[in-house]
Design a protein around this motif. Sequence first.
Motif, mmCIF file in Angstrom:
data_model
loop_
_atom_site.group_PDB
_atom_site.id
_atom_site.type_symbol
_atom_site.label_atom_id
_atom_site.label_comp_id
_atom_site.label_asym_id
_atom_site.label_seq_id
_atom_site.Cartn_x
_atom_site.Cartn_y
_atom_site.Cartn_z
ATOM 1 N N GLN A 115 26.795 -10.738 13.351
ATOM 2 C CA GLN A 115 26.082 -9.677 14.045
ATOM 3 C C GLN A 115 25.701 -10.117 15.462
ATOM 4 O O GLN A 115 25.840 -9.354 16.417
ATOM 5 C CB GLN A 115 24.836 -9.260 13.270
ATOM 6 N N GLU B 277 16.641 -10.177 13.805
ATOM 7 C CA GLU B 277 17.807 -10.952 13.395
ATOM 8 C C GLU B 277 17.908 -12.310 14.087
ATOM 9 O O GLU B 277 18.272 -13.301 13.471
ATOM 10 C CB GLU B 277 19.108 -10.161 13.627
ATOM 11 N N GLU C 186 14.437 -11.202 8.870
ATOM 12 C CA GLU C 186 15.583 -10.310 8.706
ATOM 13 C C GLU C 186 15.138 -8.944 8.193
ATOM 14 O O GLU C 186 15.603 -7.907 8.674
ATOM 15 C CB GLU C 186 16.603 -10.935 7.759
ATOM 16 N N THR C 187 14.225 -8.924 7.242
ATOM 17 C CA THR C 187 13.712 -7.668 6.704
ATOM 18 C C THR C 187 13.007 -6.854 7.777
ATOM 19 O O THR C 187 13.083 -5.627 7.796
ATOM 20 C CB THR C 187 12.749 -7.944 5.522
ATOM 21 N N MET C 188 12.364 -7.538 8.692
ATOM 22 C CA MET C 188 11.643 -6.863 9.774
ATOM 23 C C MET C 188 12.570 -6.458 10.926
ATOM 24 O O MET C 188 12.119 -5.839 11.890
ATOM 25 C CB MET C 188 10.532 -7.776 10.293
ATOM 26 N N GLY C 189 13.842 -6.827 10.834
ATOM 27 C CA GLY C 189 14.792 -6.470 11.881
ATOM 28 C C GLY C 189 14.862 -7.456 13.032
ATOM 29 O O GLY C 189 15.492 -7.180 14.050
#
Length: 192
Positions: free
Chosen positions: A186, A156, A151-154
Amino acid sequence: MKTPVAAARFPSILSLMLKPLILAAILLAGQASAAPSDEMFQKLHDAPSESEANDAAQDIWAAWMESGSPTVDMIMERAVDAQTVGEFDTARALYDRAVMLEPDYAEAWSRRASLFLNDENFPEALRDLNEALRLEPRHFGAWAGLGIMMETMGAEKEALEAYRQALDIYPFMTQALQAEKRLAKQAEGQGL
């Protein structure tokens, strides 16, 4: 025919041969790992309430903290204490030792990965999380850590998959539930 001297020596020779075997059996029995049982994971999965699930999860965490080696257990206890008070370099050095001494000990890999995640050192975190999950595929903490990292790296979609893996094992895991809800919205295009 045995002579009286040979017969008298036989029990002492047998005793000398058996002593190392008995000692080894005692040492190995004392080092048995208290890995979480299938029943513990079933109890976690089937818990009817968050409170009961959290109790089962704590039992599993406690079992994971027992490596089977008194030395590694002591190192892990000190590492967790150091991490808790923010002494991350000390914790990292101790987790490194635990991994070196017991490379098949999933919890040491998972705990060290949490330090790498904290530093956003994702290549090292990914390596350690993968190793923890290879050794213990039911490690819901490692799955959640993988979700956090993705999630931090995008990433999702990958994060959502990792959180769902954690929830398959620990359905009441608060962090994974919240993340799954957020990421599912999302993914469905509903936004926040």
